[in-house]
Motif scaffolding. Structure first.
Motif, PDB file in Angstrom:
ATOM      1  N   LYS A   6      12.567 -18.425  -4.158  1.00  0.00           N
ATOM      2  CA  LYS A   6      12.190 -17.225  -4.875  1.00  0.00           C
ATOM      3  C   LYS A   6      10.672 -17.158  -4.923  1.00  0.00           C
ATOM      4  O   LYS A   6      10.015 -18.153  -5.244  1.00  0.00           O
ATOM      5  N   LEU A   7      10.131 -16.005  -4.565  1.00  0.00           N
ATOM      6  CA  LEU A   7       8.707 -15.739  -4.719  1.00  0.00           C
ATOM      7  C   LEU A   7       8.557 -14.683  -5.801  1.00  0.00           C
ATOM      8  O   LEU A   7       9.320 -13.711  -5.827  1.00  0.00           O
ATOM      9  N   GLU A   8       7.593 -14.872  -6.677  1.00  0.00           N
ATOM     10  CA  GLU A   8       7.318 -13.896  -7.725  1.00  0.00           C
ATOM     11  C   GLU A   8       5.833 -13.620  -7.776  1.00  0.00           C
ATOM     12  O   GLU A   8       5.020 -14.528  -7.576  1.00  0.00           O
ATOM     13  N   VAL A   9       5.504 -12.371  -8.065  1.00  0.00           N
ATOM     14  CA  VAL A   9       4.108 -12.024  -8.268  1.00  0.00           C
ATOM     15  C   VAL A   9       4.045 -10.945  -9.346  1.00  0.00           C
ATOM     16  O   VAL A   9       4.909 -10.072  -9.416  1.00  0.00           O
ATOM     17  N   ASP A  10       3.042 -11.048 -10.206  1.00  0.00           N
ATOM     18  CA  ASP A  10       2.771 -10.030 -11.221  1.00  0.00           C
ATOM     19  C   ASP A  10       1.551  -9.251 -10.780  1.00  0.00           C
ATOM     20  O   ASP A  10       0.491  -9.841 -10.535  1.00  0.00           O
ATOM     21  N   VAL A  11       1.695  -7.926 -10.692  1.00  0.00           N
ATOM     22  CA  VAL A  11       0.588  -7.057 -10.315  1.00  0.00           C
ATOM     23  C   VAL A  11       0.263  -6.197 -11.533  1.00  0.00           C
ATOM     24  O   VAL A  11       1.123  -5.447 -12.005  1.00  0.00           O
ATOM     25  N   GLU A  12      -0.944  -6.316 -12.023  1.00  0.00           N
ATOM     26  CA  GLU A  12      -1.361  -5.518 -13.181  1.00  0.00           C
ATOM     27  C   GLU A  12      -1.844  -4.153 -12.705  1.00  0.00           C
ATOM     28  O   GLU A  12      -2.645  -4.068 -11.771  1.00  0.00           O
ATOM     29  N   ILE A  13      -1.306  -3.097 -13.336  1.00  0.00           N
ATOM     30  CA  ILE A  13      -1.714  -1.742 -12.987  1.00  0.00           C
ATOM     31  C   ILE A  13      -2.146  -1.006 -14.253  1.00  0.00           C
ATOM     32  O   ILE A  13      -1.732  -1.366 -15.366  1.00  0.00           O
ATOM     33  N   LYS A  14      -2.952   0.026 -14.071  1.00  0.00           N
ATOM     34  CA  LYS A  14      -3.422   0.829 -15.197  1.00  0.00           C
ATOM     35  C   LYS A  14      -2.592   2.094 -15.375  1.00  0.00           C
ATOM     36  O   LYS A  14      -2.675   2.740 -16.399  1.00  0.00           O
ATOM     37  N   SER A  15      -1.787   2.449 -14.373  1.00  0.00           N
ATOM     38  CA  SER A  15      -0.956   3.649 -14.490  1.00  0.00           C
ATOM     39  C   SER A  15       0.291   3.330 -15.318  1.00  0.00           C
ATOM     40  O   SER A  15       0.608   2.170 -15.584  1.00  0.00           O
ATOM     41  N   GLN A  16       0.999   4.360 -15.709  1.00  0.00           N
ATOM     42  CA  GLN A  16       2.167   4.197 -16.571  1.00  0.00           C
ATOM     43  C   GLN A  16       3.315   3.509 -15.862  1.00  0.00           C
ATOM     44  O   GLN A  16       3.715   3.904 -14.763  1.00  0.00           O
ATOM     45  N   GLY A  17       3.860   2.500 -16.508  1.00  0.00           N
ATOM     46  CA  GLY A  17       4.984   1.770 -15.951  1.00  0.00           C
ATOM     47  C   GLY A  17       6.236   2.614 -15.833  1.00  0.00           C
ATOM     48  O   GLY A  17       7.043   2.419 -14.931  1.00  0.00           O
ATOM     49  N   ASP A  18       6.419   3.571 -16.760  1.00  0.00           N
ATOM     50  CA  ASP A  18       7.586   4.448 -16.704  1.00  0.00           C
ATOM     51  C   ASP A  18       7.638   5.197 -15.374  1.00  0.00           C
ATOM     52  O   ASP A  18       8.697   5.334 -14.768  1.00  0.00           O
ATOM     53  N   LEU A  19       6.486   5.678 -14.931  1.00  0.00           N
ATOM     54  CA  LEU A  19       6.422   6.405 -13.666  1.00  0.00           C
ATOM     55  C   LEU A  19       6.773   5.487 -12.498  1.00  0.00           C
ATOM     56  O   LEU A  19       7.478   5.879 -11.572  1.00  0.00           O
ATOM     57  N   PHE A  20       6.281   4.269 -12.551  1.00  0.00           N
ATOM     58  CA  PHE A  20       6.535   3.306 -11.479  1.00  0.00           C
ATOM     59  C   PHE A  20       8.020   2.968 -11.416  1.00  0.00           C
ATOM     60  O   PHE A  20       8.633   2.966 -10.352  1.00  0.00           O
ATOM     61  N   HIS A  21       8.621   2.691 -12.575  1.00  0.00           N
ATOM     62  CA  HIS A  21      10.055   2.369 -12.609  1.00  0.00           C
ATOM     63  C   HIS A  21      10.885   3.561 -12.130  1.00  0.00           C
ATOM     64  O   HIS A  21      11.830   3.393 -11.355  1.00  0.00           O
ATOM     65  N   GLU A  22      10.560   4.752 -12.580  1.00  0.00           N
ATOM     66  CA  GLU A  22      11.293   5.948 -12.173  1.00  0.00           C
ATOM     67  C   GLU A  22      11.227   6.133 -10.653  1.00  0.00           C
ATOM     68  O   GLU A  22      12.207   6.517 -10.022  1.00  0.00           O
ATOM     69  N   LEU A  23      10.071   5.834 -10.093  1.00  0.00           N
ATOM     70  CA  LEU A  23       9.892   5.987  -8.648  1.00  0.00           C
ATOM     71  C   LEU A  23      10.886   5.115  -7.878  1.00  0.00           C
ATOM     72  O   LEU A  23      11.594   5.593  -6.998  1.00  0.00           O
ATOM     73  N   PHE A  24      10.978   3.832  -8.212  1.00  0.00           N
ATOM     74  CA  PHE A  24      11.888   2.942  -7.483  1.00  0.00           C
ATOM     75  C   PHE A  24      13.329   3.038  -7.967  1.00  0.00           C
ATOM     76  O   PHE A  24      14.263   2.864  -7.192  1.00  0.00           O
ATOM     77  N   GLY A  25      13.527   3.341  -9.247  1.00  0.00           N
ATOM     78  CA  GLY A  25      14.876   3.418  -9.781  1.00  0.00           C
ATOM     79  C   GLY A  25      15.596   4.721  -9.484  1.00  0.00           C
ATOM     80  O   GLY A  25      16.794   4.722  -9.216  1.00  0.00           O
ATOM     81  N   GLN A  26      14.871   5.845  -9.525  1.00  0.00           N
ATOM     82  CA  GLN A  26      15.508   7.152  -9.389  1.00  0.00           C
ATOM     83  C   GLN A  26      15.059   7.938  -8.151  1.00  0.00           C
ATOM     84  O   GLN A  26      15.813   8.752  -7.635  1.00  0.00           O
ATOM     85  N   LYS A  27      13.826   7.727  -7.720  1.00  0.00           N
ATOM     86  CA  LYS A  27      13.246   8.552  -6.650  1.00  0.00           C
ATOM     87  C   LYS A  27      12.571   7.716  -5.556  1.00  0.00           C
ATOM     88  O   LYS A  27      11.420   7.964  -5.196  1.00  0.00           O
ATOM     89  N   PRO A  28      13.255   6.724  -5.001  1.00  0.00           N
ATOM     90  CA  PRO A  28      12.587   5.883  -3.999  1.00  0.00           C
ATOM     91  C   PRO A  28      12.141   6.663  -2.760  1.00  0.00           C
ATOM     92  O   PRO A  28      11.202   6.245  -2.082  1.00  0.00           O
ATOM     93  N   HIS A  29      12.774   7.798  -2.499  1.00  0.00           N
ATOM     94  CA  HIS A  29      12.389   8.616  -1.349  1.00  0.00           C
ATOM     95  C   HIS A  29      10.983   9.192  -1.516  1.00  0.00           C
ATOM     96  O   HIS A  29      10.358   9.575  -0.536  1.00  0.00           O
ATOM     97  N   HIS A  30      10.446   9.211  -2.726  1.00  0.00           N
ATOM     98  CA  HIS A  30       9.085   9.691  -2.951  1.00  0.00           C
ATOM     99  C   HIS A  30       8.026   8.655  -2.574  1.00  0.00           C
ATOM    100  O   HIS A  30       6.852   8.999  -2.434  1.00  0.00           O
ATOM    101  N   VAL A  31       8.429   7.390  -2.423  1.00  0.00           N
ATOM    102  CA  VAL A  31       7.478   6.338  -2.040  1.00  0.00           C
ATOM    103  C   VAL A  31       6.819   6.685  -0.704  1.00  0.00           C
ATOM    104  O   VAL A  31       5.623   6.466  -0.516  1.00  0.00           O
ATOM    105  N   ALA A  32       7.582   7.272   0.209  1.00  0.00           N
ATOM    106  CA  ALA A  32       7.039   7.635   1.526  1.00  0.00           C
ATOM    107  C   ALA A  32       5.930   8.685   1.411  1.00  0.00           C
ATOM    108  O   ALA A  32       4.999   8.688   2.219  1.00  0.00           O
TER     109      ALA A  32
END
Length: 151
Positions: A6-32
């Protein structure tokens, strides 16, 4: 049996985590749309975006090579802001016997931690570790953060 790990990494960001989670959880097609040089498309093959049990397919470029990964959405936990994908087909399985990717968003006051976890099984003990995939995930995280901060 190959080595599991198992590899783990923590990346600190200044943007809202809710937006990040929503992107991968609900709208991964927007990542492109946000990272077109890394992720080219994300399509649903079975089920629906945002639903565990769905199968999605990613077209991406890593280390200059165009690749494909078909993934099963194993878990989406809105409360914990956690998403887990299991690779079931694709180029990545030429290098690893199995590989799963989890993304956990953890608010930390003014910032947010995006924790990437890659669980894997190598074909042989001396096979590669998935460090290039972790570097890829870190790069995507930074591009998404920059995108959200510039909105």
């Amino acid at each position: 049996m190959g080595v599991t790990g198992k590899l783990e990494v923590d990346v600190e960001i200044k943007s809202q985590g809710d937006l990040f989670h929503e992107l991968f959880g609900q709208k991964p097609h927007h990542v492109a749309n946000i990272t077109p040089d890394k992720v080219h498309t994300c399509d649903v093959h079975e089920g629906d975006f945002g639903k565990p049990g769905s199968i999605i397919c990613w077209d991406y470029t890593i280390d200059g090579k165009k690749c494909v990964a078909k993934e099963l959405v194993e878990e989406i936990d809105e409360e914990k802001q956690y998403v887990k994908f299991k690779v079931i087909e694709g180029d990545i399985l030429e290098e690893f016997k199995s590989l799963s990717i989890s993304i956990h968003v953890v608010p930390r006051g003014e910032t947010t931690i995006v924790k990437w976890i890659i669980e894997f099984e190598k074909f042989t003990d001396d096979g590669p570790y998935p460090t290039k995939f972790m570097d890829f995930a870190i790069g995507i995280t930074k591009e998404i953060e920059a995108h959200h901060l510039n909105e």
